[in-house]
Design a protein around this motif. Structure first.
Motif, short mmCIF file in Angstrom:
data_model
loop_
_atom_site.label_atom_id
_atom_site.label_comp_id
_atom_site.label_asym_id
_atom_site.label_seq_id
_atom_site.Cartn_x
_atom_site.Cartn_y
_atom_site.Cartn_z
N LEU A 56 7.21 -10.08 -4.12
CA LEU A 56 7.36 -10.34 -5.56
C LEU A 56 8.84 -10.55 -5.91
O LEU A 56 9.20 -11.50 -6.62
N THR A 109 2.44 -1.32 3.30
CA THR A 109 1.69 -2.50 2.86
C THR A 109 2.03 -2.85 1.42
O THR A 109 2.00 -4.02 1.03
N ILE A 110 2.37 -1.84 0.63
CA ILE A 110 2.75 -2.08 -0.76
C ILE A 110 4.20 -2.55 -0.82
O ILE A 110 4.57 -3.42 -1.62
N GLN A 111 5.05 -1.98 0.04
CA GLN A 111 6.44 -2.43 0.14
C GLN A 111 6.50 -3.93 0.38
O GLN A 111 7.27 -4.65 -0.25
N ARG A 112 5.64 -4.41 1.27
CA ARG A 112 5.64 -5.83 1.60
C ARG A 112 5.31 -6.67 0.35
O ARG A 112 5.92 -7.70 0.11
N GLN A 113 4.35 -6.19 -0.46
CA GLN A 113 3.99 -6.93 -1.67
C GLN A 113 5.14 -6.94 -2.68
O GLN A 113 5.42 -7.97 -3.31
N GLY A 163 3.07 1.36 -6.51
CA GLY A 163 3.45 -0.05 -6.39
C GLY A 163 3.40 -0.76 -7.74
O GLY A 163 4.28 -1.57 -8.07
N MET A 164 2.37 -0.45 -8.54
CA MET A 164 2.25 -1.08 -9.86
C MET A 164 3.35 -0.59 -10.81
O MET A 164 3.87 -1.34 -11.63
N ARG A 206 2.75 -10.00 -11.68
CA ARG A 206 1.46 -9.97 -11.02
C ARG A 206 0.75 -8.62 -11.12
O ARG A 206 0.21 -8.11 -10.14
N LEU A 226 8.37 -6.57 -2.05
CA LEU A 226 9.44 -7.42 -1.53
C LEU A 226 9.09 -8.90 -1.74
O LEU A 226 9.96 -9.70 -2.09
N ASP A 264 4.30 2.88 0.30
CA ASP A 264 3.68 2.63 1.60
C ASP A 264 4.05 1.23 2.09
O ASP A 264 4.29 0.34 1.27
N SER A 281 -0.53 2.95 -10.06
CA SER A 281 -0.14 3.38 -8.72
C SER A 281 1.37 3.19 -8.55
O SER A 281 2.01 2.52 -9.37
#
Lengths: 323, 325
Positions: free
Chosen positions: A197, A189-193, A159-160, A141, A195, A187, A157
């Motif tokens: 994934l 909010t990115i950790q949640r994404q 997260g990416m 994604r 996890l 961060d 970034s």
């Protein structure tokens, strides 16, 4: 069917100034397909050494597996030679780390880096590898993946970048994924994404995931089972629900009490003292120097034994668990 | 009787110029602080929460005048910090100090602890010669380190002990206010709790005010009385820490809370791909900076930046949607 990852009685030792120190002692576990086992503990507890032992990536000449068996998708990693291990890494087992920047080459575009793994491990042509790399980046994604194939790691970034690492780790369709603090640098909010994934990919591909983390919040949210390590020993092992309902080892209890909580009115409770250094480890239970339950018997290492008649919940403590 | 705040920041602004692009570099402007106002009472602990790039570290640097501001006003105990002369600034530095996330990067590896902690005391004329060692030893004792640490080098200490040294150095000049920038983020949980407890004790015995900067909501909840939540250079919500975190009003604070995992399987975080990433501070969105990630955004949010308004209780929220009702 056998579990994709079986670790049986593994001890990992390092040599320091001519002395042998066991940094992981007699650890055993299995991770089934679609299952997430969390290895939890603080710096120096042996969780990352366990991961490196499984991958066959221990620093040569310094650390080695001195006992036990590690079976990855049917192949014994301890007995195998380096050529076999090399092919197991990538093809049968993938690994992601806390800081993707240290594993990505800063001067090569990411499409090339993902493609390179495919050319090396699966013998794909350059153009086929590029097409598969694009698939993989879409799979994890990354927005507008086609446009980003030729971008360099620093243009992504945090997260990416971690998504790129996940794409790399999964490029050759492994059965096992080792995730060593995969979201610690991100961060929340990115950790949640990330996890989300990982959970999605795990379900779709039937991965066995070994999650290494210090964060008991992440464990509660994504793991099925948890093993708490201290000083190289597994001190408690349980299903996640049982563990949080009935944490039993004095270290597990102290670790949970040391965590600050958003909904708590009381502050976190420190654990006195610190982890002893390798050359000062006490014999027997290694937590005894910080334990309020300490007795003379603690200078002998306790076995893992069930808690409340539940064979799936085990604790290594003379003062706790069934007798 | 209302007391005067110890630190009063009004409409503070800081813009960084960033060159990027190749071969022809363009210059962009990053508004790290886009009109920040807050105040800290004597002895109060104010939390500043936000994610990477929200400007929370810049806030500390500009308020301490380690970097120049581009606008606004910082008053410490009535003194205009941004306009202070050299000698005024010297006095201010005694009273405002800072603790960093990674103390090893702020300690000189070739300096013994006695030198690292003794230097500010000597420079400010608070101790010298024979009085230096006992003064530094007292500081070490206050942070829980033995006097034998005096003649050792930073690398001989663990991460938690080095943070104790960082705290001792911040305390050396007897400050009234300390900015602590992620002071426990690099530490293991059990050590983190030790350092928080130490900071709490020191705060109480010295009646220190603290500005506690952190990305970790749970740590802020445990340690602070009030909190401000920052997003891309602006404050989006502020108030009593218990009120803000138990019932967050701004959609960004709600997202932060919903994303913070707790050690309780009954309260799993909902795993979600949504809500995107924070936009680039080089090119922030129009209107409310949060609108591209906000599930509730309406047209007005895209056009007009909301201002921070008082809401029921003691809090304040910058959101168009909380204005009605």
């Amino acid at each position: 069917m056998n579990a994709p990852l079986i670790v049986d009685g593994v001890t990992t030792s390092i040599r320091l100034d001519g002395q042998r120190h066991d940094v992981v002692r007699d650890i055993s576990f299995q991770v089934a397909a679609r299952e997430t086992l969390a290895l939890v503990g603080e710096s120096g507890c042996g969780k990352s050494m366990t991961a490196l032992s499984i991958m066959g990536l221990l620093p040569a000449g310094i650390a080695s597996v001195s006992a036990g068996k590690i079976i990855v998708d049917g192949i014994d990693m301890v007995a195998a030679d380096e050529t076999v291990r090399e092919s197991v890494r990538g093809n049968r087992i993938g690994m992601i780390f806390q800081e993707p920047m240290t594993s990505l080459n800063p001067v090569l575009p990411i499409g090339f880096q993902v493609g390179e793994a495919l050319m090396q491990h699966q013998g794909l042509s350059r153009s086929a590898a590029r097409a598969k790399a694009l698939d993989l980046l879409e799979h994890v994604r990354i927005p507008s993946a086609a446009r980003r194939l030729d971008d360099y790691p620093h243009q992504f970034s945090g997260g990416m970048r971690q998504r790129v690492m996940i794409a790399l780790a999964l490029a050759c369709g492994p059965k096992v994924l080792i995730a060593d603090e995969p979201t610690t640098a991100l961060d929340v909010t990115i950790q949640r994404q990330v996890l989300a994934l990982l959970a999605d990919l795990q379900a779709r591909e039937g991965l066995a995931v070994l999650l290494i983390t210090h964060n008991l919040g992440v464990v509660a949210s994504v793991a099925d089972r948890v093993m708490v390590m201290y000083g190289g020993d597994v001190v408690e092992s349980a299903d996640v629900k049982d563990f949080f309902a009935r944490p039993t080892h004095p270290y597990s209890v102290a670790l949970l009490a040391a965590m600050p909580r958003i909904d708590a009115t009381e502050g976190p409770q420190p654990i006195p003292g610190q982890v002893p250094s390798l050359d000062a480890m006490p014999s027997g239970c290694r937590f005894q120097s910080r334990c309020h339950l300490r007795q003379d018997v603690c200078s002998t290492l306790p076995p893992l034994k069930p808690v409340a008649g539940n064979p799936g919940h085990q604790v290594r403590c003379w003062m706790r668990g069934d007798t | 009787m209302t007391r005067a705040p110890l630190l009063d920041i009004r409409d503070l602004r800081k813009t960084y110029r960033v060159k990027h692009g190749w071969p022809i570099a363009r210059t962009s402007h990053v508004r790290a602080l886009d009109g920040i106002s807050l105040s800290v009472m004597p002895g109060e602990v104010l939390g500043v929460v936000g994610e990477s790039g929200c400007g929370k570290s810049t806030l500390a640097r500009v308020a301490l005048r380690l970097q120049p501001a581009d606008g606004g006003d910082v008053r410490f105990d009535g003194v205009n910090v941004l306009a202070a002369s050299r000698s005024e600034l010297r006095q201010l530095r005694r009273r405002m100090q800072m603790i960093f996330q990674d103390p090893s990067s702020s300690l000189d590896g070739r300096q013994r602890i006695i030198e690292a902690l003794g230097e500010p005391l000597r420079v400010h004329g608070l101790a010298s010669g024979a009085s230096l060692r006992p003064t530094v030893a007292r500081l070490l004792d206050e942070v829980g380190l033995p006097a034998s640490a005096l003649d050792r080098y930073p690398h001989e200490f663990s991460g938690g002990q080095r943070q104790r040294i960082g705290i001792a150095r911040a305390l050396a000049l007897g400050p009234d206010l300390i900015f602590a920038d992620e002071p426990v983020s690099a530490l293991d949980v059990s050590v983190q709790a030790q350092i928080l407890q130490l900071l709490g004790t020191i705060r109480a015995t010295r009646n220190l005010a603290l500005v506690f900067i952190s990305h970790d909501l749970a740590v802020v909840r445990a340690f602070c009385q009030r909190v401000v939540v920052m997003y891309l250079g602006r404050i989006v919500e502020s108030g009593d820490v218990g009120e803000v975190f138990s019932a967050p009003k701004h959609p960004y604070t709600q997202l932060l809370k919903a994303s913070s995992p707790e050690p309780n399987p009954a309260k799993k975080i909902a795993l979600s791909f949504q809500e995107g990433e924070p936009p680039s501070p080089l090119n922030p969105p129009t209107g409310c900076h949060f609108h591209p990630r906000c599930p509730l955004a309406v047209d007005r949010c895209r056009q007009e930046a909301p201002v921070l308004r008082m809401v029921a209780g003691q809090g304040a929220v910058a959101c168009h949607l909380t204005e009605t009702g």
